[in-house]
Design an enzyme around this catalytic site. Structure first.
Site, PDB file in Angstrom:
ATOM      1  N   GLU A  54       0.822  -1.209   0.000  1.00 32.82           N
ATOM      2  CA  GLU A  54       0.000   0.000   0.000  1.00 32.82           C
ATOM      3  C   GLU A  54       0.860   1.265   0.000  1.00 32.82           C
ATOM      4  O   GLU A  54       0.577   2.230  -0.716  1.00 32.82           O
ATOM      5  CB  GLU A  54      -0.921   0.020   1.233  1.00 32.82           C
ATOM      6  CG  GLU A  54      -1.914  -1.127   1.281  1.00 32.82           C
ATOM      7  CD  GLU A  54      -1.397  -2.335   2.037  1.00 32.82           C
ATOM      8  OE1 GLU A  54      -2.192  -3.010   2.694  1.00 32.82           O
ATOM      9  OE2 GLU A  54      -0.171  -2.610   1.979  1.00 32.82           O
ATOM     10  N   CYS A  86      -0.592   0.195   7.675  1.00 32.36           N
ATOM     11  CA  CYS A  86      -0.968   0.731   6.364  1.00 32.36           C
ATOM     12  C   CYS A  86      -2.369   1.339   6.382  1.00 32.36           C
ATOM     13  O   CYS A  86      -2.657   2.269   5.621  1.00 32.36           O
ATOM     14  CB  CYS A  86      -0.905  -0.381   5.322  1.00 32.36           C
ATOM     15  SG  CYS A  86       0.758  -1.000   5.026  1.00 32.36           S
ATOM     16  N   SER A 305       8.940 -40.873   4.819  1.00 31.90           N
ATOM     17  CA  SER A 305       8.981 -40.448   6.223  1.00 31.90           C
ATOM     18  C   SER A 305       8.103 -39.225   6.458  1.00 31.90           C
ATOM     19  O   SER A 305       7.386 -39.143   7.460  1.00 31.90           O
ATOM     20  CB  SER A 305      10.427 -40.147   6.636  1.00 31.90           C
ATOM     21  OG  SER A 305      11.221 -41.320   6.586  1.00 31.90           O
TER      22      SER A 305
END
EC number: 3.5.4.26
Length: 365
Positions: A54, A86, A305
């Site tokens: 922004e 912002c 695994s």
């Protein structure tokens, strides 16, 4: 208005992707400022710790933004972190309308930025191209909610499920296009993980190779219970291009651990689980080190695994139209395997596409 909002949000989403590989463990974010149907400002989150999208959008504007509409791919922040909120700047600049793709998934702040905008009589619309925004930031969403890395299992194989011939030859089964795509995947993550057998066999460098691209090499992570990694291996002699973490257990001799650390690599000592590295412990430790995502590029044992421990979030398989055969030829998932079909992991939200002659299958677990 819906079509117009989707049009500009789509552009903001594309803009946000410029931050891929540079903002982890933060989200990728894009922002546009639109006035009288024209884009007068744009910005994206360029790097971790730097200005948010922004602010960069506001800084790109020479005209008066009062009364404009702002398109943001993620709810504007309302708290102080490395940067000021912002949302305060949006209010100060007298933006009239804010269109947001998705709420901030952080449970501590979600909705608060939207609430502040509404309290200041700013028209707010949320959820425009939300699904696309969430997919773009799937790594951030997992990490911010759990503090554990988003784990992607990647494998390339033949049509009959082989990753090498019976003699061990594996370069190259998949196409050049698939390999290039794999490097783009590496660019999205914070870490690449392999087992010690891959290091001993191939001596990989595990860096990103993208032509004419700007990128940041992820941390290399090696599962090495006994500390067998050669001190002259590329992973320990190229620390200038990327960090390397070697994960050992109590089976590793102290002098071997010290020698590895003397190269400049980091050593993580994991508890034993079934004679190997405890992967659940490891993903917790990686999360603490702000490794928000890992690309698992191990062999069949390592892949199994991670699947066995239910740690894989996303799987990506590259399938080449080649038939290799051989009962002893390696496959992408080995180990003991799953005994009953009702217990096998199954992909959902599957996407398939072609790269060269290869078929790519992506899905979530």
């Amino acid at each position: 208005m819906t079509c117009v909002d989707e049009y500009f949000m789509d552009k903001a989403l594309e803009l946000s992707k410029k931050g891929i590989g540079f903002v982890n463990p933060n989200p990728i974010v894009g922002a546009l400022i639109v006035k009288d149907g024209d884009i007068i400002g744009s910005g994206y989150h360029e790097a971790y710790g730097k200005a948010h999208a922004e602010i960069n959008a506001f800084n790109s504007v020479k005209d008066n933004v009062e009364g404009a509409t702002m398109y943001i791919t993620l709810e504007p922040c309302s708290h102080y972190g490395k940067n000021a909120p912002c949302v305060n700047e949006i209010i100060r600049r007298k933006i009239k309308r804010v269109v947001i793709a998705m709420k901030d998934p952080n449970p501590l702040v979600s909705g608060k930025g939207i609430e502040l905008l509404l309290k200041n009589n700013i028209d707010v619309k949320v959820g425009v191209l939300e699904e696309e925004a969430e997919k773009n930031n799937e790594i951030f969403i997992k990490y911010i909610k759990t503090k554990k890395p988003f784990c992607i299992l990647k494998a390339g194989m033949s049509l009959d499920g082989k990753i090498a011939t019976y003699s061990g030859e594996s370069k190259w089964i998949t196409s050049d296009e698939s390999r290039k795509y794999s490097h783009k995947l590496r660019n999205k993550v914070s870490g690449i993980l392999v087992g010690i057998n891959t290091v001993l066999k191939d001596d990989p460098i595990l860096n990103i190779r993208i032509e004419d691209g700007v990128y940041k090499n992820p941390t290399r992570i090696v599962l090495d219970s006994h500390g067998k990694i050669p001190l002259k291996s590329k992973l320990l002699t190229t620390l200038d291009i990327a960090n390397t973490m070697v994960v050992v257990t109590e089976k590793a001799a102290k002098d071997k651990i010290k020698n590895i650390e003397n190269t400049g690599a980091e050593v993580i000592v994991s508890p034993l689980k079934e004679g190997k590295v405890d992967l659940n412990f490891l993903v917790d430790e990686l999360g603490k080190r702000k490794i928000d995502s890992i690309l698992i590029e191990g062999g069949g044992e390592v892949n199994f695994s991670f699947l066995k421990e239910d740690l894989v979030d996303k799987a990506i398989f590259f399938i080449a139209p080649k038939i290799i055969g051989g009962a002893s030829a390696k496959t992408p998932v080995e180990g003991r395997g799953i005994g009953l079909l009702k217990d096998v992991p199954q992909l959902k939200n599957i996407d398939t596409f072609k790269l060269g002659k290869d078929l790519v299958v992506e899905g979530y677990l």
